[in-house]
Design an enzyme around this catalytic site. Structure first.
Site, PDB file in Angstrom:
ATOM      1  N   ARG A   1       5.244  38.830  35.324  1.00 40.60           N
ATOM      2  CA  ARG A   1       5.902  39.678  36.346  1.00 40.60           C
ATOM      3  C   ARG A   1       4.874  40.663  36.903  1.00 40.60           C
ATOM      4  O   ARG A   1       4.305  41.454  36.163  1.00 40.60           O
ATOM      5  CB  ARG A   1       7.074  40.419  35.720  1.00 40.60           C
ATOM      6  CG  ARG A   1       7.785  41.317  36.708  1.00 40.60           C
ATOM      7  CD  ARG A   1       8.882  42.111  36.041  1.00 40.60           C
ATOM      8  NE  ARG A   1      10.072  41.330  35.766  1.00 40.60           N
ATOM      9  CZ  ARG A   1      11.067  41.738  34.985  1.00 40.60           C
ATOM     10  NH1 ARG A   1      10.991  42.912  34.390  1.00 40.60           N
ATOM     11  NH2 ARG A   1      12.126  40.990  34.794  1.00 40.60           N
TER      12      ARG A   1
ATOM     13  N   CYS B   1      21.021  41.275  36.803  1.00 36.56           N
ATOM     14  CA  CYS B   1      19.745  41.263  37.535  1.00 36.56           C
ATOM     15  C   CYS B   1      19.950  40.834  38.988  1.00 36.56           C
ATOM     16  O   CYS B   1      19.203  41.238  39.875  1.00 36.56           O
ATOM     17  CB  CYS B   1      18.756  40.329  36.871  1.00 36.56           C
ATOM     18  SG  CYS B   1      18.484  40.693  35.139  1.00 36.56           S
ATOM     19  N   GLY B   2      20.954  40.000  39.247  1.00 36.05           N
ATOM     20  CA  GLY B   2      21.234  39.531  40.607  1.00 36.05           C
ATOM     21  C   GLY B   2      22.144  40.487  41.365  1.00 36.05           C
ATOM     22  O   GLY B   2      22.594  40.181  42.461  1.00 36.05           O
TER      23      GLY B   2
ATOM     24  N   GLY C   1      23.339  35.497  36.181  1.00 37.26           N
ATOM     25  CA  GLY C   1      23.664  34.547  35.111  1.00 37.26           C
ATOM     26  C   GLY C   1      24.327  35.142  33.892  1.00 37.26           C
ATOM     27  O   GLY C   1      24.801  34.408  33.025  1.00 37.26           O
TER      28      GLY C   1
ATOM     29  N   ARG D   1      13.925  53.288  27.372  1.00 42.44           N
ATOM     30  CA  ARG D   1      14.485  52.059  27.958  1.00 42.44           C
ATOM     31  C   ARG D   1      13.790  51.818  29.287  1.00 42.44           C
ATOM     32  O   ARG D   1      12.988  52.641  29.741  1.00 42.44           O
ATOM     33  CB  ARG D   1      16.004  52.277  28.169  1.00 42.44           C
ATOM     34  CG  ARG D   1      16.884  51.041  28.191  1.00 42.44           C
ATOM     35  CD  ARG D   1      16.824  50.236  26.934  1.00 42.44           C
ATOM     36  NE  ARG D   1      17.930  49.303  26.826  1.00 42.44           N
ATOM     37  CZ  ARG D   1      17.916  48.046  27.275  1.00 42.44           C
ATOM     38  NH1 ARG D   1      16.863  47.564  27.885  1.00 42.44           N
ATOM     39  NH2 ARG D   1      18.969  47.265  27.091  1.00 42.44           N
ATOM     40  N   LYS D   2      14.163  50.740  29.983  1.00 46.08           N
ATOM     41  CA  LYS D   2      13.601  50.497  31.315  1.00 46.08           C
ATOM     42  C   LYS D   2      13.973  51.626  32.282  1.00 46.08           C
ATOM     43  O   LYS D   2      14.933  52.378  32.036  1.00 46.08           O
ATOM     44  CB  LYS D   2      14.071  49.144  31.857  1.00 46.08           C
ATOM     45  CG  LYS D   2      15.526  49.149  32.275  1.00 46.08           C
ATOM     46  CD  LYS D   2      16.036  47.778  32.693  1.00 46.08           C
ATOM     47  CE  LYS D   2      15.509  47.351  34.038  1.00 46.08           C
ATOM     48  NZ  LYS D   2      16.312  46.188  34.571  1.00 46.08           N
TER      49      LYS D   2
HETATM   50 FE1  SRM Z   1      16.567  41.946  34.973  1.00 41.08          FE
HETATM   51  C1  SRM Z   1      16.328  41.582  31.656  1.00 41.08           C
HETATM   52  C2  SRM Z   1      15.037  39.033  35.401  1.00 41.08           C
HETATM   53  C3  SRM Z   1      16.128  42.734  38.204  1.00 41.08           C
HETATM   54  C4  SRM Z   1      18.952  44.392  34.635  1.00 41.08           C
HETATM   55  N1  SRM Z   1      15.786  40.607  33.686  1.00 41.08           N
HETATM   56  C5  SRM Z   1      15.785  40.686  32.324  1.00 41.08           C
HETATM   57  C6  SRM Z   1      14.896  39.585  31.737  1.00 41.08           C
HETATM   58  C7  SRM Z   1      13.532  40.185  31.527  1.00 41.08           C
HETATM   59  C8  SRM Z   1      15.462  39.040  30.423  1.00 41.08           C
HETATM   60  C9  SRM Z   1      14.535  38.070  29.735  1.00 41.08           C
HETATM   61  O1  SRM Z   1      13.616  38.496  29.011  1.00 41.08           O
HETATM   62  O2  SRM Z   1      14.726  36.887  29.933  1.00 41.08           O
HETATM   63  C10 SRM Z   1      14.966  38.549  32.885  1.00 41.08           C
HETATM   64  C11 SRM Z   1      13.766  37.630  33.019  1.00 41.08           C
HETATM   65  C12 SRM Z   1      14.226  36.239  33.402  1.00 41.08           C
HETATM   66  C13 SRM Z   1      13.149  35.430  34.043  1.00 41.08           C
HETATM   67  O3  SRM Z   1      12.519  34.595  33.352  1.00 41.08           O
HETATM   68  O4  SRM Z   1      12.962  35.576  35.234  1.00 41.08           O
HETATM   69  C14 SRM Z   1      15.258  39.437  34.073  1.00 41.08           C
HETATM   70  N2  SRM Z   1      15.651  41.102  36.461  1.00 41.08           N
HETATM   71  C15 SRM Z   1      15.176  39.834  36.485  1.00 41.08           C
HETATM   72  C16 SRM Z   1      14.773  39.407  37.894  1.00 41.08           C
HETATM   73  C17 SRM Z   1      13.590  38.453  37.931  1.00 41.08           C
HETATM   74  C18 SRM Z   1      16.004  38.769  38.585  1.00 41.08           C
HETATM   75  C19 SRM Z   1      15.658  38.019  39.853  1.00 41.08           C
HETATM   76  O5  SRM Z   1      15.796  36.802  39.829  1.00 41.08           O
HETATM   77  O6  SRM Z   1      15.241  38.642  40.830  1.00 41.08           O
HETATM   78  C20 SRM Z   1      14.537  40.792  38.515  1.00 41.08           C
HETATM   79  C21 SRM Z   1      13.128  41.267  38.314  1.00 41.08           C
HETATM   80  C22 SRM Z   1      12.891  42.594  38.981  1.00 41.08           C
HETATM   81  C23 SRM Z   1      11.460  43.029  38.908  1.00 41.08           C
HETATM   82  O7  SRM Z   1      10.674  42.535  39.709  1.00 41.08           O
HETATM   83  O8  SRM Z   1      11.148  43.875  38.054  1.00 41.08           O
HETATM   84  C24 SRM Z   1      15.498  41.638  37.679  1.00 41.08           C
HETATM   85  N3  SRM Z   1      17.334  43.365  36.167  1.00 41.08           N
HETATM   86  C25 SRM Z   1      17.097  43.456  37.514  1.00 41.08           C
HETATM   87  C26 SRM Z   1      18.017  44.372  38.101  1.00 41.08           C
HETATM   88  C27 SRM Z   1      18.154  44.649  39.605  1.00 41.08           C
HETATM   89  C28 SRM Z   1      17.409  45.837  40.083  1.00 41.08           C
HETATM   90  O9  SRM Z   1      16.510  46.362  39.418  1.00 41.08           O
HETATM   91  O10 SRM Z   1      17.747  46.266  41.175  1.00 41.08           O
HETATM   92  C29 SRM Z   1      18.828  44.841  37.084  1.00 41.08           C
HETATM   93  C30 SRM Z   1      20.022  45.793  37.224  1.00 41.08           C
HETATM   94  C31 SRM Z   1      19.591  47.165  37.575  1.00 41.08           C
HETATM   95  C32 SRM Z   1      19.209  48.000  36.402  1.00 41.08           C
HETATM   96  O11 SRM Z   1      18.351  47.614  35.614  1.00 41.08           O
HETATM   97  O12 SRM Z   1      19.758  49.076  36.280  1.00 41.08           O
HETATM   98  C33 SRM Z   1      18.383  44.206  35.880  1.00 41.08           C
HETATM   99  N4  SRM Z   1      17.480  42.887  33.365  1.00 41.08           N
HETATM  100  C34 SRM Z   1      18.471  43.818  33.464  1.00 41.08           C
HETATM  101  C35 SRM Z   1      18.945  44.141  32.147  1.00 41.08           C
HETATM  102  C36 SRM Z   1      20.050  45.154  31.776  1.00 41.08           C
HETATM  103  C37 SRM Z   1      19.422  46.506  31.584  1.00 41.08           C
HETATM  104  C38 SRM Z   1      20.186  47.424  30.692  1.00 41.08           C
HETATM  105  O13 SRM Z   1      20.000  48.648  30.827  1.00 41.08           O
HETATM  106  O14 SRM Z   1      20.933  46.965  29.826  1.00 41.08           O
HETATM  107  C39 SRM Z   1      18.205  43.328  31.252  1.00 41.08           C
HETATM  108  C40 SRM Z   1      18.338  43.268  29.713  1.00 41.08           C
HETATM  109  C41 SRM Z   1      17.545  44.343  29.044  1.00 41.08           C
HETATM  110  O15 SRM Z   1      16.721  45.031  29.645  1.00 41.08           O
HETATM  111  O16 SRM Z   1      17.765  44.504  27.839  1.00 41.08           O
HETATM  112  C42 SRM Z   1      17.306  42.557  32.053  1.00 41.08           C
HETATM  113 FE1  SF4 Z   2      21.067  37.582  32.864  1.00 44.32          FE
HETATM  114 FE2  SF4 Z   2      19.072  38.734  34.189  1.00 44.32          FE
HETATM  115 FE3  SF4 Z   2      18.680  36.459  32.906  1.00 44.32          FE
HETATM  116 FE4  SF4 Z   2      20.113  36.508  35.154  1.00 44.32          FE
HETATM  117  S1  SF4 Z   2      17.911  36.944  34.919  1.00 44.32           S
HETATM  118  S2  SF4 Z   2      20.633  35.422  33.316  1.00 44.32           S
HETATM  119  S3  SF4 Z   2      21.221  38.436  34.867  1.00 44.32           S
HETATM  120  S4  SF4 Z   2      19.154  38.474  32.021  1.00 44.32           S
END
Ligand code: SRM
Ligand code: SF4
Length: 516
Positions: A67, A440-441, A435, A181-182
């Site tokens: 990333r 994240c979506g 998903g 946290r993030k």
């Molecule tokens: Fe996300 C975790 C993908 C935007 C909330 N997110 C993950 C992980 C890293 C989980 C993992 O290790 O598999 C996903 C990686 C999957 C992969 O292989 O791609 C993942 N998040 C994404 C992306 C790629 C979705 C997309 O297809 O665009 C986005 C990457 C953004 C970036 O460039 O940094 C992405 N994630 C978001 C957003 C949207 C935003 O930021 O506007 C959110 C909700 C907003 C927020 O965070 O407040 C989001 N992701 C999460 C969470 C829940 C956070 C929490 O506080 O519980 C997780 C799980 C965690 O962090 O424990 C997570």
């Molecule tokens: Fe869940 Fe984020 Fe993975 Fe999508 S990319 S399946 S919302 S953790």
């Protein structure tokens, strides 16, 4: 409590962070490359590498995701080509996604190549540092900053300064590698809140005070499986030159006082809840070393949000920016080379990314537009996609993400195609797929949000969705809520069809033809 006793009560993540900072693996990459992913210490491999933006993927073991950080979503053709060359060497395993944070993720990466990949990043002025786990994510800014004739502030330089402060100019900064946290930051300088400011832990929104430009500050927005909240006003107005210092102060308060016991309750909003907004604000002032001015009465976000797909005049006479629709953000190496070429041949080599997972090629002269429109790549990456396709966003889903409860990207595309074949729509509808409940979506910002879940059908667990509606973006943004639970994916299309007819003036194609 003694230090040893304190450590005993820490959750697994806090424990391994206390044992060894995530950034420490930076010095061990050659060793990891030499021993291979199977021989690596599991905590280093599955967790600490994320501090460098390298993600182990249990779904595709041995093929990592990387990333990036693309501040304000601005990338050059040269940089995109470098990223394309990196994924190209992995053949069918290699691809890239534009993310919902205006960023790029690369796939198929082998650990043995990571040291070389980092040298390429450095040479190209790219970094992936601190982009995962308990770090500040890619900082979003207006995708048309510096191009939009109606903008109030060009966010590019400010976003870059904030990133440089947090990451020590991309080298990694131990001051901010152990947050609870993030953490998400957005800075918006346009009139339409292009970056979904309200869903960030910290965001800056244009606002004038006595005719002086600055930003109102909002805090605590986030989505998680347990809770989702829009950001709330901090009652603070800051001039642009104070933004970096405010980001630093807020991060220091979060780092030093944020709740760490329960990972489901560690985002900034939980600290604000515990302290109350007044105490939080006072602590930020203390850390900043100066009083914050109260918020300006009215912020300047007064436009409906734009998606930037299509052709638009820039503020520079004779130049245009063109937004290309990238279906669910997915790119392959050849696409990246082709886009880089288009940006160089028609523009000045710059490319912008959007939180809708699309991209923009700016600086195309009027005289070059017709030739640009004739480029074959625009058949796939359209400047006038169909109304449903246009507003489609999807997270990674089960193809690569181990949290996923359902497959998303491919299903999102096929469902939309089927609906477009059936229905006639007069305006774009934003449909977001995610998903799992991590969101994240961003289904809560969509007209229709679909969140993956498991559903029982005929005694069997099958892939399904919960349906969200009512998300409003841009002016008066607010979050959508769950309206229907547990629809099996195989039964989804008619349900969406009915929703589109009932709430979004869609007409079945037959009927639309008769009444037109
Ligand atoms: Fe996300 C975790 C993908 C935007 C909330 N997110 C993950 C992980 C890293 C989980 C993992 O290790 O598999 C996903 C990686 C999957 C992969 O292989 O791609 C993942 N998040 C994404 C992306 C790629 C979705 C997309 O297809 O665009 C986005 C990457 C953004 C970036 O460039 O940094 C992405 N994630 C978001 C957003 C949207 C935003 O930021 O506007 C959110 C909700 C907003 C927020 O965070 O407040 C989001 N992701 C999460 C969470 C829940 C956070 C929490 O506080 O519980 C997780 C799980 C965690 O962090 O424990 C997570
Ligand atoms: Fe869940 Fe984020 Fe993975 Fe999508 S990319 S399946 S919302 S953790």
């Amino acid at each position: 409590m003694t230090d040893a006793a304190k450590k005993e009560t820490l959750n697994k993540f806090e424990k391994f962070k206390a044992e060894k900072d995530g950034l420490a693996v930076k010095g061990e990459l050659e060793h990891f490359a030499a021993i291979g992913w199977e021989a690596m210490d599991e905590t280093d491999r599955d967790h600490r590498l994320k501090w460098l933006g390298v993600f182990f993927r249990p779904v595709t073991p041995g093929k990592f995701m990387m990333r990036m950080r693309i501040p304000n979503g601005v990338i050059t053709s040269h940089q995109l080509r470098v990223l394309g060359e990196i994924v190209q060497r992995y053949g069918d395993d290699g691809n890239a996604d534009i993310t919902t944070r205006q960023n790029i993720q690369l796939r198929g990466i082998r650990i043995e190549d990571v040291p070389d990949i980092f040298s390429r990043f450095r040479a190209a002025g790219l970094t992936s540092v601190q982009s995962g786990m308990d770090n500040v994510r890619n900082i979003t800014g207006d995708p048309v900053a510096g191009l939009d004739k109606d903008e109030l502030f060009d966010t590019r330089d400010l976003v870059r300064q904030v990133q440089d402060m947090i990451t020590n100019n991309g080298e990694g900064n131990p001051a901010f590698t152990n947050l609870p946290r993030k953490f998400n930051i957005a800075i918006t300088g346009g009139r339409d809140n292009s970056v979904h400011a309200e869903i960030n832990d910290l965001a800056f929104i244009p606002a004038f005070k006595d005719d002086t430009f600055g930003f109102n500050v909002i805090v605590g927005g986030f989505f998680s499986a347990k809770r989702c909240d829009a950001a709330i006003p901090l009652n603070a107005w800051v001039p642009p030159e104070t933004v970096v210092a405010v980001c630093k102060a807020v991060l220091e308060v979060f780092r030093d006082h944020g709740l760490r016991a329960n990972r489901q309750k560690s985002r900034l909003m939980w600290l604000i809840d515990e302290w109350g907004l007044d105490k939080f604000r006072a602590e930020v002032e203390k850390q900043l070393g100066q009083e914050l001015q109260p918020a300006a009465e009215k912020d300047e976000i007064d436009w409906e949000k734009r998606d930037h797909v299509g052709v638009f005049r820039q503020k520079q006479p004779g130049l245009n920016y063109v937004g290309l629709h990238i279906p669910v953000g997915r790119l392959y190496a050849q696409d990246m080379f082709d886009i880089a070429r288009l940006a160089e041949v028609y523009g000045d080599g710059e490319i912008r990314l959007t939180v809708e997972q699309n991209l923009i090629i700016p600086n195309i002269p009027d005289s070059r537009l017709d030739a640009f429109f004739a480029e074959p790549l625009l058949q796939r990456f359209s400047i006038s996609p169909d109304t449903l396709t246009r507003g489609l966003v999807s997270c990674t889903g089960a193809q690569f993400c181990n949290f996923a409860l359902i497959e998303t990207k491919n299903r999102a595309l096929s469902t939309i195609k089927a609906l477009e074949a059936e229905l006639h729509l007069t305006r774009p509808i934003r449909i977001h797929w995610t998903g799992c409940p991590n969101s994240c979506g961003q289904p809560q910002v969509a007209d229709i949000g679909l969140m993956g879940t498991k559903v029982r059908k005929n005694g069997k667990a099958v892939e399904g969705v919960d349906i969200y509606m009512g998300g409003k973006v841009g002016k008066d943004a607010h979050l959508g809520t769950c309206v229907t639970k547990g629809i099996a994916c195989e039964d989804l299309q008619p349900v969406l069809r009915d929703l589109l007819i009932e709430h979004f003036d869609a007409k079945p194609k037959q009927e639309a033809m008769v009444t037109r």
